[in-house]
Design a protein around this motif. Structure first.
Motif, PDB file in Angstrom:
ATOM      1  N   HIS A  83      48.620  48.571  41.609  1.00  0.00           N
ATOM      2  CA  HIS A  83      47.327  47.979  40.986  1.00  0.00           C
ATOM      3  C   HIS A  83      46.073  48.583  41.552  1.00  0.00           C
ATOM      4  CE1 HIS A  83      50.427  44.395  41.555  1.00  0.00           C
ATOM      5  NE2 HIS A  83      49.494  43.961  40.829  1.00  0.00           N
ATOM      6  N   SER A  84      45.498  48.897  41.055  1.00  0.00           N
ATOM      7  CA  SER A  84      44.231  49.297  41.840  1.00  0.00           C
ATOM      8  C   SER A  84      43.325  48.722  42.904  1.00  0.00           C
ATOM      9  CB  SER A  84      43.177  49.394  40.150  1.00  0.00           C
ATOM     10  OG  SER A  84      42.091  48.042  40.477  1.00  0.00           O
ATOM     11  N   ARG A  85      42.293  49.215  43.768  1.00  0.00           N
ATOM     12  CA  ARG A  85      41.674  49.064  44.641  1.00  0.00           C
ATOM     13  C   ARG A  85      41.155  47.539  44.725  1.00  0.00           C
ATOM     14  NH1 ARG A  85      37.211  53.279  47.245  1.00  0.00           N
ATOM     15  NH2 ARG A  85      39.594  54.581  46.671  1.00  0.00           N
ATOM     16  N   GLY A  86      40.959  47.172  45.166  1.00  0.00           N
ATOM     17  CA  GLY A  86      40.630  45.621  45.384  1.00  0.00           C
ATOM     18  C   GLY A  86      39.262  45.130  45.535  1.00  0.00           C
ATOM     19  N   GLY A  87      38.692  44.421  45.388  1.00  0.00           N
ATOM     20  CA  GLY A  87      37.157  44.634  45.817  1.00  0.00           C
ATOM     21  C   GLY A  87      36.847  43.063  46.816  1.00  0.00           C
ATOM     22  N   GLY A  88      35.775  43.119  47.524  1.00  0.00           N
ATOM     23  CA  GLY A  88      35.627  41.909  48.181  1.00  0.00           C
ATOM     24  C   GLY A  88      36.670  41.316  49.440  1.00  0.00           C
ATOM     25  N   GLY A  89      37.031  42.379  49.738  1.00  0.00           N
ATOM     26  CA  GLY A  89      37.949  41.782  51.247  1.00  0.00           C
ATOM     27  C   GLY A  89      39.496  41.895  50.775  1.00  0.00           C
ATOM     28  N   TRP A  99      57.079  43.681  39.450  1.00  0.00           N
ATOM     29  CA  TRP A  99      55.415  43.503  38.697  1.00  0.00           C
ATOM     30  C   TRP A  99      55.584  43.587  36.958  1.00  0.00           C
ATOM     31  CZ3 TRP A  99      55.987  46.933  43.095  1.00  0.00           C
ATOM     32  CH2 TRP A  99      56.327  46.791  43.996  1.00  0.00           C
ATOM     33  N   PHE A 100      56.981  43.267  36.430  1.00  0.00           N
ATOM     34  CA  PHE A 100      56.607  43.615  34.858  1.00  0.00           C
ATOM     35  C   PHE A 100      55.711  42.890  34.073  1.00  0.00           C
ATOM     36  CE2 PHE A 100      59.496  44.392  30.975  1.00  0.00           C
ATOM     37  CZ  PHE A 100      59.282  45.431  30.813  1.00  0.00           C
ATOM     38  N   ALA A 101      56.925  41.560  35.158  1.00  0.00           N
ATOM     39  CA  ALA A 101      56.044  39.984  34.349  1.00  0.00           C
ATOM     40  C   ALA A 101      54.822  40.159  34.409  1.00  0.00           C
ATOM     41  CB  ALA A 101      56.413  38.642  35.289  1.00  0.00           C
ATOM     42  N   GLU A 102      53.830  40.774  35.557  1.00  0.00           N
ATOM     43  CA  GLU A 102      52.685  40.537  35.389  1.00  0.00           C
ATOM     44  C   GLU A 102      51.933  42.264  33.837  1.00  0.00           C
ATOM     45  OE1 GLU A 102      48.959  42.331  38.281  1.00  0.00           O
ATOM     46  OE2 GLU A 102      51.147  41.810  38.800  1.00  0.00           O
ATOM     47  N   PHE A 103      53.273  43.255  34.152  1.00  0.00           N
ATOM     48  CA  PHE A 103      52.795  43.780  33.305  1.00  0.00           C
ATOM     49  C   PHE A 103      52.759  43.761  31.940  1.00  0.00           C
ATOM     50  CE2 PHE A 103      55.257  46.880  30.149  1.00  0.00           C
ATOM     51  CZ  PHE A 103      54.092  48.069  30.251  1.00  0.00           C
ATOM     52  N   TRP A 104      54.093  42.617  32.039  1.00  0.00           N
ATOM     53  CA  TRP A 104      53.775  42.307  30.439  1.00  0.00           C
ATOM     54  C   TRP A 104      52.692  41.595  30.098  1.00  0.00           C
ATOM     55  CZ3 TRP A 104      58.385  43.541  27.802  1.00  0.00           C
ATOM     56  CH2 TRP A 104      58.678  42.982  26.294  1.00  0.00           C
ATOM     57  N   PRO A 157      43.094  43.103  49.000  1.00  0.00           N
ATOM     58  CA  PRO A 157      43.677  44.546  48.995  1.00  0.00           C
ATOM     59  C   PRO A 157      43.610  45.318  47.500  1.00  0.00           C
ATOM     60  CG  PRO A 157      44.741  43.390  49.911  1.00  0.00           C
ATOM     61  CD  PRO A 157      43.680  42.871  49.825  1.00  0.00           C
ATOM     62  N   CYS A 158      44.542  44.501  46.779  1.00  0.00           N
ATOM     63  CA  CYS A 158      44.777  44.510  45.840  1.00  0.00           C
ATOM     64  C   CYS A 158      43.708  44.594  44.368  1.00  0.00           C
ATOM     65  CB  CYS A 158      45.781  44.900  45.320  1.00  0.00           C
ATOM     66  SG  CYS A 158      46.991  45.483  47.057  1.00  0.00           S
ATOM     67  N   GLY A 159      43.559  44.781  43.422  1.00  0.00           N
ATOM     68  CA  GLY A 159      42.633  44.719  42.222  1.00  0.00           C
ATOM     69  C   GLY A 159      43.577  44.539  41.453  1.00  0.00           C
ATOM     70  N   GLU A 160      43.141  44.970  39.980  1.00  0.00           N
ATOM     71  CA  GLU A 160      44.580  44.362  38.849  1.00  0.00           C
ATOM     72  C   GLU A 160      45.407  45.741  38.741  1.00  0.00           C
ATOM     73  OE1 GLU A 160      41.022  45.418  35.378  1.00  0.00           O
ATOM     74  OE2 GLU A 160      39.877  44.099  36.101  1.00  0.00           O
ATOM     75  N   PHE A 204      50.810  42.765  26.207  1.00  0.00           N
ATOM     76  CA  PHE A 204      50.641  41.868  25.416  1.00  0.00           C
ATOM     77  C   PHE A 204      49.058  41.307  24.808  1.00  0.00           C
ATOM     78  CE2 PHE A 204      54.978  43.497  25.781  1.00  0.00           C
ATOM     79  CZ  PHE A 204      55.248  43.865  24.708  1.00  0.00           C
ATOM     80  N   GLY A 205      48.652  40.758  26.407  1.00  0.00           N
ATOM     81  CA  GLY A 205      47.118  39.842  26.453  1.00  0.00           C
ATOM     82  C   GLY A 205      47.943  38.523  26.563  1.00  0.00           C
ATOM     83  N   CYS A 206      48.700  38.109  27.395  1.00  0.00           N
ATOM     84  CA  CYS A 206      49.951  36.960  26.506  1.00  0.00           C
ATOM     85  C   CYS A 206      49.643  36.126  27.695  1.00  0.00           C
ATOM     86  CB  CYS A 206      50.965  36.710  25.861  1.00  0.00           C
ATOM     87  SG  CYS A 206      52.021  37.258  26.821  1.00  0.00           S
ATOM     88  N   LYS A 207      50.329  34.895  28.357  1.00  0.00           N
ATOM     89  CA  LYS A 207      50.504  34.646  29.683  1.00  0.00           C
ATOM     90  C   LYS A 207      51.555  33.940  29.788  1.00  0.00           C
ATOM     91  CE  LYS A 207      48.989  30.507  31.957  1.00  0.00           C
ATOM     92  NZ  LYS A 207      47.512  29.109  32.174  1.00  0.00           N
ATOM     93  N   LEU A 208      52.422  33.563  30.884  1.00  0.00           N
ATOM     94  CA  LEU A 208      53.712  33.260  31.521  1.00  0.00           C
ATOM     95  C   LEU A 208      54.034  32.145  31.724  1.00  0.00           C
ATOM     96  CD1 LEU A 208      55.162  36.496  31.768  1.00  0.00           C
ATOM     97  CD2 LEU A 208      55.875  35.200  29.969  1.00  0.00           C
ATOM     98  N   GLY A 209      54.121  30.871  31.683  1.00  0.00           N
ATOM     99  CA  GLY A 209      54.125  30.377  32.223  1.00  0.00           C
ATOM    100  C   GLY A 209      53.314  29.731  32.726  1.00  0.00           C
ATOM    101  N   MET A 210      53.182  28.508  34.049  1.00  0.00           N
ATOM    102  CA  MET A 210      52.070  27.279  34.566  1.00  0.00           C
ATOM    103  C   MET A 210      51.713  28.903  35.375  1.00  0.00           C
ATOM    104  SD  MET A 210      51.489  25.406  33.435  1.00  0.00           S
ATOM    105  CE  MET A 210      50.682  24.376  34.745  1.00  0.00           C
ATOM    106  N   HIS A 211      52.174  29.767  36.438  1.00  0.00           N
ATOM    107  CA  HIS A 211      52.081  30.599  37.219  1.00  0.00           C
ATOM    108  C   HIS A 211      51.831  32.261  36.391  1.00  0.00           C
ATOM    109  CE1 HIS A 211      53.108  27.536  40.003  1.00  0.00           C
ATOM    110  NE2 HIS A 211      54.359  27.119  39.041  1.00  0.00           N
ATOM    111  N   GLY A 212      50.860  32.511  35.769  1.00  0.00           N
ATOM    112  CA  GLY A 212      50.758  33.527  34.744  1.00  0.00           C
ATOM    113  C   GLY A 212      49.610  34.540  35.768  1.00  0.00           C
ATOM    114  N   LYS A 213      49.494  35.350  35.463  1.00  0.00           N
ATOM    115  CA  LYS A 213      48.724  36.552  35.741  1.00  0.00           C
ATOM    116  C   LYS A 213      46.666  36.270  35.117  1.00  0.00           C
ATOM    117  CE  LYS A 213      50.454  36.994  40.313  1.00  0.00           C
ATOM    118  NZ  LYS A 213      49.905  37.074  41.181  1.00  0.00           N
TER     119      LYS A 213
END
Length: 875
Positions: free
Chosen positions: A37-43, A340-345, A45-48, A349-358
């Motif tokens: 992940h990239s560096r997060g902002g606003g306190g 982290w592969f689900a998040e990568f997915w 730790p992790c970003g995108e 592909f610009g889609c959403k995985l279930g209720m708890h997708g990112k």
């Protein structure tokens, strides 16, 4: 008090222990650090998520481990495992995460921990990490290396290039399969030099990678010289809003420094390009970027125009085809080991995985049947090869260690149960194998890989945009200038210089403290450009050439016959020679007539010879100087006047003595005969000749070139004048004697002014001398007053020759033209009279002086009788 609630026979691990890490079981466990992940902002730790730099790289590590575990020749019967952590592109966060790698080496005190039933707890034994692959950012690697070296855990980085990490005394357990930035900085310096840029700015991300990279570049620029740093700017670790716009504005303060040397992370690169675009500076900056930009697509997406022409550098690499096949085959079902592969997915592909997708805002749901490379773009990330090389380097080191300790024992032998990190490090530094790209993987004594770089340029045309390989660097630069393109279809090389090169004939005056900035100063006057920084004076006989890059001989001139300064004196001289010749011929033809005899034939011929020489000297004064001409000039310059005034002086002296003697007695004075007169005259002339002879002996005649006479302020007009060695002083001495004779003659003319008007030549001689004195009085200021004039040679030569000719003309006109007139036009007056005695003649002349008028006798009668009487007495 730490309390663990558990059964007696159960361990108490934290069920969230592996929620944010990847764990692969194995006999030997390797650690992995990746910027998932990239560096997060606003306190935070992790970003995108970082698809390429994060997911591609960690998958490359797992793929390499899979290949090694399947290889029967490499670590046979030994399985490699892994513990992979996310650094979130932040050094402090990575430090916290890396503590996981040393947990097995830290003894835990369980004395104050009890289970509910009172039994002591059983701690879950953490994985023992024998070596770490990573990290990516240099700042993260430095932070982690300081911890790992305490526990003697070797570390091999696949992307950290900070020169600081080459310090083997501080980072002795650190190695890397990529070359340090000191090589990269040298390669970038060679690129800047090859492009002819000498004035650049630097831009670094705060942290070890950016700052040490720029420091290496600046140090090389100082050592090599020729490239100056206009500004060195730093991007803060936590930039404030508008920070990048301020950086762009500061870069524009030195607008001539268009080239910007960048050692910045990917996020900062993207934001600085966006700021340049926002401030309408597209096309102004010439980006030269390090491997953090490399050939990545992500920094230029959406700002292709402002990135156009950027020259980037990247460690020489090749795409690993096997990894492409592996990664394209990954799916949600067969890659559950990557947390982290689900998040990568979802991201890919610009889609959403279930209720708890990112991606809660995405309207599209993932089917799980999407395919990488088919339903999304895919290009292998640039450091995949190096990740695999780092894993293989660790595996080869373990393999060497196994052969040395286990002697062919299948699997891990007891000696490798606890792997000594220092011993493993020695094997890592000794590996030598062909990596995944076919290039040798070796380490030097500092753990650095050799420098091998590909040089890219981001180019665009009507249809495509992308990176193009334009050269390579392996200890020296090999760049193909013909492949470079700066704007669409524009191949002309832009400039990034403080000052434009000086023109020929100009020297550089360096601005103090900035050796690449200078002012151009033209070499003025007789100076030429001796070097890039200096002008020197040409030798005295030379002047600068047209370009002022050297000296050339000054042209040598002399008075030419066709010059107006020569034409007039020659014309006057020729008229005088013709007139003198005419008079001489007339006198010779009427040699025995009373007027010629009364004039004193012998003295007349001497005087006419002097007049002729005064006219003739003009030709010698104008003729091209050589030894012969200079010799004749010395002889005849004063000789003509000497002849003339010696004869006139003898005549006036004779008249004066005759009448002075007549006042006292009727006896004729001595030395008044023609022979005596000739002896006196030639005696006077011999003094002049003696002086000339002495001059010849003391200073033999020669020529020289006078470069000072026409040494004008403009060297182009400078000329050397070819002259005889007759100085102004020598000229005065040569003419001085003749002038002395002239003055003495004038004095006698004044003394004989009381002689009867009709007697002899006293009055014409007097008028002749008065006029001559006026001529020479005018000559002196003209001749010597023009000594500093550029036309000195012409003025002085013309003045001298005309003065001589005028003097001769006055003598000729006043003394002989009346006689010639009578001889030719009034021959009846040129008849002999009866002779009387000397006493009668002198008495008659004396008495006639007392009369109011000259009497009725024809002009010349008395003087004719006197001259004839003298001739008779002399016989």
């Amino acid at each position: 008090m730490h309390v663990c609630v558990c059964e007696k026979d159960m361990m108490c691990p934290n069920i969230q222990e592996y929620a944010h890490s990847i764990r692969l079981d194995g006999d030997i466990i390797l650690g992995g650090l990746f910027p998932v992940h990239s560096r997060g902002g606003g306190g935070v730790p992790c970003g995108e998520l970082k698809k390429e730099k994060g997911i591609h790289r960690l998958e490359a590590m797992m793929f390499a481990i899979d290949l090694i575990n399947k290889d029967p020749e490499l670590l046979p019967n030994i399985t490699l495992g892994a513990r992979i952590l996310d650094t979130c592109s932040r050094d402090t966060y990575a430090l916290e995460q890396s503590l996981t790698f040393v947990q097995a080496l830290i003894e835990k005190d369980g004395s104050d921990v009890r289970c509910a039933n009172g039994d002591p707890p059983i701690f879950a034994k953490p994985d023992k990490i024998v070596g770490v692959i990573g990290a990516a950012a240099s700042s993260v690697s430095i932070m982690v290396a300081n911890i790992l070296r305490l526990f003697k855990i070797p570390q091999i980085s696949y992307a950290s290039t900070a020169p600081e990490l080459s310090d083997n005394t501080r980072y002795d357990f650190f190695s890397r399969v990529v070359p340090p930035d000191s090589y990269q900085a040298q390669a970038m310096m060679d690129i800047v030099t090859a492009l002819g840029w000498n004035y650049v700015s630097t831009l670094a991300s705060e942290g070890n990678y950016g700052e040490s990279g720029v420091e290496a570049f600046v140090q090389i620029s100082r050592e090599m010289g020729g490239v100056c740093i206009a500004q060195s700017l730093k991007i803060p670790r936590e930039p404030k809003p508008g920070e990048f716009d301020k950086i762009v504005m500061r870069l524009l303060e030195t607008s001539n420094a268009r080239a910007v040397i960048m050692f910045a992370n990917e996020d900062d690169i993207r934001r600085i390009l966006d700021a340049a675009k926002r401030n309408n500076q597209t096309g102004h900056f010439l980006w030269v970027a390090s491997d953090s930009w490399g050939s990545k697509i992500s920094p230029v997406i959406g700002q292709e125009k402002v990135a156009e022409g950027a020259v980037t550098i990247m460690p020489k690499r090749a795409s690993v085809d096997a990894f492409d096949r592996y990664f394209r085959s990954r799916s949600l079902s067969n890659n559950r080991r990557n947390v982290w592969f689900a998040e990568f997915w979802e991201e890919n592909f610009g889609c959403k995985l279930g209720m708890h997708g990112k991606r809660p805002g995405s309207p599209k749901k993932c089917t799980g049947l999407e395919k990488v490379g088919r339903d999304s773009g895919y290009e292998q990330e640039g450091k995949v090869q190096f990740v695999m090389d780092a894993v293989y380097a660790m595996a080869h080191a373990l393999h060497r260690m196994h052969r040395e300790l286990c002697y062919g024992y299948p699997g891990l032998c007891p000696k490798m149960a606890n792997i000594d990190g220092k011993e493993l490090l020695s094997h890592i530094r000794a590996v030598n194998f062909n990596g995944s790209a076919g290039t040798p993987v070796v380490f030097n004594e500092n753990g650095d890989a050799p420098g091998r770089y590909d040089i890219f340029q981001y180019q665009s045309n009507r249809t495509t945009r992308g990176y193009r390989v334009i050269g390579t660097w392996t200890n020296k630069l090999d760049i193909k200038m013909g492949l470079m393109q700066w704007r669409a279809s524009d191949r002309s090389l832009p400039a990034s210089v403080c000052s434009v090169p000086c023109r020929m004939g100009e020297r550089k005056k360096i601005v103090k403290g900035v050796p690449c900035c200078w002012h151009c100063e033209r070499c003025e006057g007789y100076h030429f450009q001796a070097s890039e920084f200096s002008c020197e004076l040409c030798p005295y006989e030379q002047r600068p050439d047209a370009n002022r890059t050297g000296c050339q001989d000054i042209p040598i001139i002399k008075l030419e016959w066709h010059s107006p300064w020569a034409v007039i004196p020659v014309f006057i001289s020729m008229l005088g020679i013709v007139a003198t010749t005419f008079v001489i011929v007339t006198f010779v033809r009427h040699n025995d007539t009373p007027i010629v005899r009364a004039s004193g034939r012998e003295m007349s011929y001497v005087l006419l010879t002097g007049i002729f020489l005064c006219y003739a000297i003009t030709f010698l004064m104008i003729a091209a100087p050589d030894v012969g001409v200079c010799s004749f000039r010395r002889i005849f310059l004063g000789l003509g006047m000497c002849f003339s005034y010696a004869a006139l002086l003898t005549k006036t002296n004779r008249i004066h003595r005759i009448f002075e003697q007549g006042k006292k007695s009727v006896t004729a004075p001595r030395f008044i005969s023609p022979a005596s007169q000739l002896v006196i005259t030639f005696s006077l002339i011999s003094v002049q000749l003696l002086g000339v002879f002495v001059w010849f002996v003391v200073d033999p005649p020669h020529t020289f070139v006078d470069y000072g006479e026409q040494r004008t302020q403009d060297p182009a007009a400078a000329r050397g004048v070819l002259k005889c060695d007759i100085s102004d002083l020598s000229l005065i001495c040569s003419l001085g004697y003749s002038i002395l004779l002239m003055v003495t003659c004038t004095v006698y003319a004044i003394k004989t002014r009381g002689v009867p008007e009709t007697f002899n030549e006293a009055k014409p001689i007097g008028f002749t001398m008065y006029t001559t004195c006026i001529i020479w009085l005018a000559f002196i200021p003209i001749f010597f007053g023009t000594a500093q004039s550029a036309e000195r040679m012409y003025i002085q030569t013309t003045t001298l020759t005309i003065s001589l000719s005028l003097s001769a003309s006055v003598s000729l006109g006043m003394l002989y033209m009346p006689k010639v007139y009578v001889i030719i036009f009034h021959p009846e007056q040129n008849v002999p009279k009866r002779k009387r005695s000397f006493k009668a003649i002198v008495t008659a002349a004396t008495m006639s002086g007392k009369l109011q008028k000259g009497g009725d006798r024809p002009n010349g009668e008395v003087k004719t009788e006197l001259c004839e009487s003298m001739e008779t007495n002399s016989e």
